[in-house]
Design a protein around this motif. Structure first.
Motif, PDB file in Angstrom:
ATOM      1  N   LEU A  95       4.977  11.261  -1.629  1.00 11.02           N
ATOM      2  CA  LEU A  95       6.164  10.476  -1.291  1.00 11.02           C
ATOM      3  C   LEU A  95       6.287  10.224   0.200  1.00 11.02           C
ATOM      4  N   GLY A  96       6.009  11.247   0.998  1.00  9.18           N
ATOM      5  CA  GLY A  96       6.293  11.150   2.429  1.00  9.18           C
ATOM      6  C   GLY A  96       7.727  11.544   2.697  1.00  9.18           C
ATOM      7  N   VAL A  97       8.492  10.651   3.274  1.00  8.79           N
ATOM      8  CA  VAL A  97       9.902  10.919   3.565  1.00  8.79           C
ATOM      9  C   VAL A  97      10.754   9.730   3.157  1.00  8.79           C
ATOM     10  N   ILE A 104      10.351   7.242  10.977  1.00 12.10           N
ATOM     11  CA  ILE A 104       9.226   7.927  10.346  1.00 12.10           C
ATOM     12  C   ILE A 104       8.220   8.342  11.416  1.00 12.10           C
ATOM     13  N   GLU A 105       7.841   9.604  11.387  1.00 11.55           N
ATOM     14  CA  GLU A 105       6.842  10.065  12.345  1.00 11.55           C
ATOM     15  C   GLU A 105       5.478   9.452  12.021  1.00 11.55           C
ATOM     16  N   ALA A 106       4.719   9.164  13.062  1.00 12.13           N
ATOM     17  CA  ALA A 106       3.410   8.544  12.873  1.00 12.13           C
ATOM     18  C   ALA A 106       2.508   9.401  11.992  1.00 12.13           C
ATOM     19  N   LYS A 107       2.560  10.726  12.159  1.00 12.83           N
ATOM     20  CA  LYS A 107       1.680  11.588  11.374  1.00 12.83           C
ATOM     21  C   LYS A 107       2.040  11.548   9.887  1.00 12.83           C
ATOM     22  N   TRP A 109       3.510   8.851   8.314  1.00 13.95           N
ATOM     23  CA  TRP A 109       3.050   7.531   7.863  1.00 13.95           C
ATOM     24  C   TRP A 109       1.544   7.556   7.590  1.00 13.95           C
ATOM     25  N   GLU A 110       0.799   8.098   8.532  1.00 15.13           N
ATOM     26  CA  GLU A 110      -0.654   8.099   8.413  1.00 15.13           C
ATOM     27  C   GLU A 110      -1.126   8.950   7.234  1.00 15.13           C
ATOM     28  N   LYS A 111      -0.453  10.079   6.976  1.00 16.94           N
ATOM     29  CA  LYS A 111      -0.874  10.921   5.850  1.00 16.94           C
ATOM     30  C   LYS A 111      -0.582  10.245   4.515  1.00 16.94           C
ATOM     31  N   VAL A 112       0.595   9.606   4.383  1.00 16.55           N
ATOM     32  CA  VAL A 112       0.909   8.895   3.148  1.00 16.55           C
ATOM     33  C   VAL A 112      -0.113   7.794   2.893  1.00 16.55           C
ATOM     34  N   MET A 113      -0.441   7.039   3.924  1.00 16.67           N
ATOM     35  CA  MET A 113      -1.415   5.971   3.761  1.00 16.67           C
ATOM     36  C   MET A 113      -2.806   6.531   3.442  1.00 16.67           C
ATOM     37  N   TRP A 154      12.842   3.696   1.830  1.00 16.65           N
ATOM     38  CA  TRP A 154      11.640   4.007   1.052  1.00 16.65           C
ATOM     39  C   TRP A 154      10.405   3.318   1.631  1.00 16.65           C
ATOM     40  N   GLY A 155      10.454   2.924   2.889  1.00 17.70           N
ATOM     41  CA  GLY A 155       9.445   2.044   3.468  1.00 17.70           C
ATOM     42  C   GLY A 155       8.015   2.505   3.357  1.00 17.70           C
ATOM     43  N   VAL A 156       7.737   3.755   3.710  1.00 14.94           N
ATOM     44  CA  VAL A 156       6.339   4.196   3.729  1.00 14.94           C
ATOM     45  C   VAL A 156       5.780   4.294   2.311  1.00 14.94           C
ATOM     46  N   TYR A 157       6.555   4.799   1.374  1.00 16.19           N
ATOM     47  CA  TYR A 157       6.083   4.908  -0.005  1.00 16.19           C
ATOM     48  C   TYR A 157       5.934   3.518  -0.623  1.00 16.19           C
ATOM     49  N   SER A 158       6.928   2.647  -0.394  1.00 19.98           N
ATOM     50  CA  SER A 158       6.859   1.285  -0.929  1.00 19.98           C
ATOM     51  C   SER A 158       5.633   0.552  -0.406  1.00 19.98           C
ATOM     52  N   ALA A 159       5.390   0.663   0.883  1.00 17.34           N
ATOM     53  CA  ALA A 159       4.241  -0.022   1.483  1.00 17.34           C
ATOM     54  C   ALA A 159       2.931   0.502   0.915  1.00 17.34           C
TER      55      ALA A 159
END
Length: 246
Positions: A95-97, A104-107, A109-113, A154-159
């Protein structure tokens, strides 16, 4: 509906819990030999016990999806032992956050991706030649309604899930002349640990159990699936397929 998957080899990621666990169990009950992948060894061992109790067989492959070398080696290992792969269920994800995009912290975002997108692509690249060797290759790529709803926070998960769907659709278009069928799956809100993390105040008893989702997904792994490149959405009344705009 009775699905006969005897002699089929199925790979399931995120198989130690939730939808992945119960999908792996249903595949084994239907006769497939399941290659179960996850980080959590204890969860995989529990799955193995459940599969054996149901009369099925499994091979446990514990690894972290951030280990790209392990993903790259997986296809070769499967080829050496079985010579092909019939079913892929790319279920693992994170999920991330739940947070404003700017916070959102860069680390994170990068781990979710890495886990949701890059690992899925590396997995596809690793096993695509094996799925092409199957006379009824099937690939189920787990997505989410978040890919289309794009709700606030939900930006990072949605993306990440939008990217996964784009990968699946592209792969399906490239494989449309082959027996291989590739579909994306939106399981809907389900009683999982990820859902509890995302919506902590929600009563889990109001949500479908992952076992119910797995039972809906099983027919998509069988010979009756004729569509490719579609998004299958699990609803309260049935599993429905949607072809996204070209």
């Amino acid at each position: 509906m009775s699905i006969d998957l005897k002699g089929r080899i199925a790979l399931v990621t995120g198989a130690s819990r939730g939808i992945g666990y119960f999908t792996a169990l249903e595949l084994a009950k239907a006769g497939a030999h399941v290659i179960a992948c996850a980080r959590t060894v204890g969860g995989l061992e529990d799955l193995d016990d459940a599969i054996k109790a149901a009369g099925g067989t499994a091979t446990l492959v514990p690894f972290d999806l951030t280990d790209m070398a392990a993903i790259d080696a997986l296809g070769g290992s499967i080829y050496e032992r079985w010579g092909k792969l019939d079913i892929l269920v790319a279920n693992a994800g994170m999920l991330g956050v739940i947070s404003p995009i700017g916070h959102i912290e860069a680390k994170v975002w990068e781990k979710v991706m890495t886990v949701n997108v890059t690992a899925t692509w590396r997995l596809i690249r690793s096993v695509d030649p094996l799925l092409q060797k199957s006379d009824q290759g099937r690939a189920l790529i787990l997505s989410s309604g978040a890919a289309h709803k794009c709700k606030p926070f939900w930006g990072v998960y949605s993306a990440s899930k939008a990217a996964v769907e784009a990968i699946a659709r592209t792969w399906a278009a490239e494989s449309e002349r082959l027996p291989l069928k590739i579909v994306s799956i939106d399981p809907g809100a389900t009683r999982t640990a990820m859902r509890a993390q995302a919506v902590p105040g929600e009563d889990p008893e109001t949500l479908p159990h992952p076992r119910e989702i797995a039972e809906e997904l099983l027919p998509l792994c069988g010979p009756d699936l004729t569509e490719t490149g579609k998004l299958y959405v699990v609803r309260e009344d049935a599993l429905k397929a949607y072809r996204l705009p070209e």
